[in-house]
Design a protein around this motif. Sequence first.
Motif, PDB file in Angstrom:
ATOM      1  N   TRP A 191     -12.492   5.133  -3.471  1.00 45.26           N
ATOM      2  CA  TRP A 191     -11.989   3.828  -3.037  1.00 45.26           C
ATOM      3  C   TRP A 191     -13.076   2.965  -2.413  1.00 45.26           C
ATOM      4  O   TRP A 191     -13.007   1.733  -2.480  1.00 45.26           O
ATOM      5  CB  TRP A 191     -10.798   3.979  -2.089  1.00 45.26           C
ATOM      6  N   GLU A 231     -13.554  -6.786  -3.574  1.00 48.86           N
ATOM      7  CA  GLU A 231     -13.902  -7.791  -2.560  1.00 48.86           C
ATOM      8  C   GLU A 231     -15.093  -8.633  -3.001  1.00 48.86           C
ATOM      9  O   GLU A 231     -15.137  -9.849  -2.746  1.00 48.86           O
ATOM     10  CB  GLU A 231     -14.187  -7.120  -1.225  1.00 48.86           C
ATOM     11  N   TYR A 257     -13.025  -0.732  -3.901  1.00 44.68           N
ATOM     12  CA  TYR A 257     -12.848  -1.861  -2.991  1.00 44.68           C
ATOM     13  C   TYR A 257     -14.097  -2.738  -2.956  1.00 44.68           C
ATOM     14  O   TYR A 257     -14.007  -3.973  -2.845  1.00 44.68           O
ATOM     15  CB  TYR A 257     -12.506  -1.359  -1.589  1.00 44.68           C
ATOM     16  N   ASP A 295     -15.705  -5.783   5.427  1.00 44.91           N
ATOM     17  CA  ASP A 295     -14.851  -5.120   6.409  1.00 44.91           C
ATOM     18  C   ASP A 295     -14.069  -3.996   5.737  1.00 44.91           C
ATOM     19  O   ASP A 295     -13.593  -4.141   4.609  1.00 44.91           O
ATOM     20  CB  ASP A 295     -13.873  -6.110   7.038  1.00 44.91           C
ATOM     21  N   GLN A 296     -13.915  -2.886   6.447  1.00 46.04           N
ATOM     22  CA  GLN A 296     -13.146  -1.767   5.907  1.00 46.04           C
ATOM     23  C   GLN A 296     -11.656  -2.027   6.089  1.00 46.04           C
ATOM     24  O   GLN A 296     -11.228  -2.484   7.152  1.00 46.04           O
ATOM     25  CB  GLN A 296     -13.524  -0.467   6.627  1.00 46.04           C
ATOM     26  N   PRO A 297     -10.845  -1.745   5.067  1.00 48.58           N
ATOM     27  CA  PRO A 297      -9.394  -1.858   5.252  1.00 48.58           C
ATOM     28  C   PRO A 297      -8.927  -0.939   6.386  1.00 48.58           C
ATOM     29  O   PRO A 297      -9.517   0.133   6.604  1.00 48.58           O
ATOM     30  CB  PRO A 297      -8.830  -1.398   3.900  1.00 48.58           C
ATOM     31  N   THR A 352      -6.186  -5.794  -5.629  1.00 50.21           N
ATOM     32  CA  THR A 352      -5.822  -5.642  -4.221  1.00 50.21           C
ATOM     33  C   THR A 352      -5.961  -4.168  -3.862  1.00 50.21           C
ATOM     34  O   THR A 352      -6.016  -3.294  -4.735  1.00 50.21           O
ATOM     35  CB  THR A 352      -4.372  -6.090  -3.939  1.00 50.21           C
ATOM     36  N   VAL A 353      -5.996  -3.889  -2.574  1.00 48.32           N
ATOM     37  CA  VAL A 353      -6.086  -2.494  -2.130  1.00 48.32           C
ATOM     38  C   VAL A 353      -4.733  -1.798  -2.228  1.00 48.32           C
ATOM     39  O   VAL A 353      -4.653  -0.581  -2.064  1.00 48.32           O
ATOM     40  CB  VAL A 353      -6.622  -2.398  -0.690  1.00 48.32           C
ATOM     41  N   ARG A 354      -3.679  -2.549  -2.507  1.00 49.57           N
ATOM     42  CA  ARG A 354      -2.350  -1.962  -2.607  1.00 49.57           C
ATOM     43  C   ARG A 354      -2.332  -0.915  -3.712  1.00 49.57           C
ATOM     44  O   ARG A 354      -2.749  -1.151  -4.838  1.00 49.57           O
ATOM     45  CB  ARG A 354      -1.319  -3.046  -2.931  1.00 49.57           C
TER      46      ARG A 354
END
Length: 349
Positions: free
Chosen positions: A290, A298, A294, A169-171, A210-212
């Motif tokens: 990204w 993931e 990502y 899933d895309q953020p 994390t994506v943060r």
Amino acid sequence: MPTATIDSKGTQFFYTDSGPVPGSSDYTTLVIYHGSAFTGDTFHKLLPLGAKDNVRLVILNRRDYAGSSKYTDAELDDLNAARKTALERIALDVANFLVWFVDTQHPPPASADGKTGGLALMGWSLGNATPLALFAHPEVVPKETYAKLEPYVRLLILYDPPFLTFGHDQPPDVYSPFTDPAFKTPQEIFDNFQYWVSGYYDHPDLGSRTVRGMDFSKRGKDASAGHFTPKEMAKNYDGLAAARTEAPMIFNMKNVLRQQAQRALFDEEMARTILPRTKVVHQYCTRTNWFCAYGFIETERQYKEQLAQGKKVRPIAFQEIKEANHFVHWDDPERFWKATAEAIHGNVH
């Protein structure tokens, strides 16, 4: 122009081959599948680097790219309709090419310890979906084909795959070059994509997994594609092929790509029965776009979750390539090759 005719329908693949390693009876053959829009030519800087590490390189152009068979209208319809048949066809193409290569080129089989000989398969970017397909579709790849390949296939290298490869899933609320309203047609989208995908990005918190804090910039720094000469771009880039064959994967095939990746990597029965000696190395670049950063985060998370549940899935090692962008094989081929040779010789854990 060397081509392999791999089936009774006359399907052909253009490939470049560095040839057997002189004086070696146990070299490994690395078979490389390129990514979206950028052709196998982007890997040609690696050709003179393999022999010193006992590696033969074979670089393919995927279907619809220069020298390889175009998809038929019916096959394109399968892609656009997101039919599983499209990925099954890719699995057969991979299997048939490898059988052709084994039968005609007679490479050494894998050694008992899995560190020399045999075949290592590499995908780059979204092109990782191509070798992944081989491990996910036993309903179409004949058992005798797997039996023929089992003494050879020992390693799958996932080189900087984006999250799209795995159907993740895309953020939410992040920039994507594929949905930028400034670009209307598939050709325009991929013309913008070449600069976005090849930039250098800063992900200061990548270590937190994390994506943060991830760099979601619309355009990275010093894009590799911006340094291609017109002659290099003509050989290395094919936006039309990408628009025909990659756009359907990007926009329509999330669910079938997810099913394929889950079967190839995390299905215990597949890991036990389909080319079971094959290990996986996931190469991730710390300054990539990204999509790929990502994809690493993931996929590593899911892999650790599988292990925590006690599942016997296909072994995956994650290999960091520091300060590298998505085009490190072009910008710094020696550094990329050093990492790849470590993976091929079983020195990544």
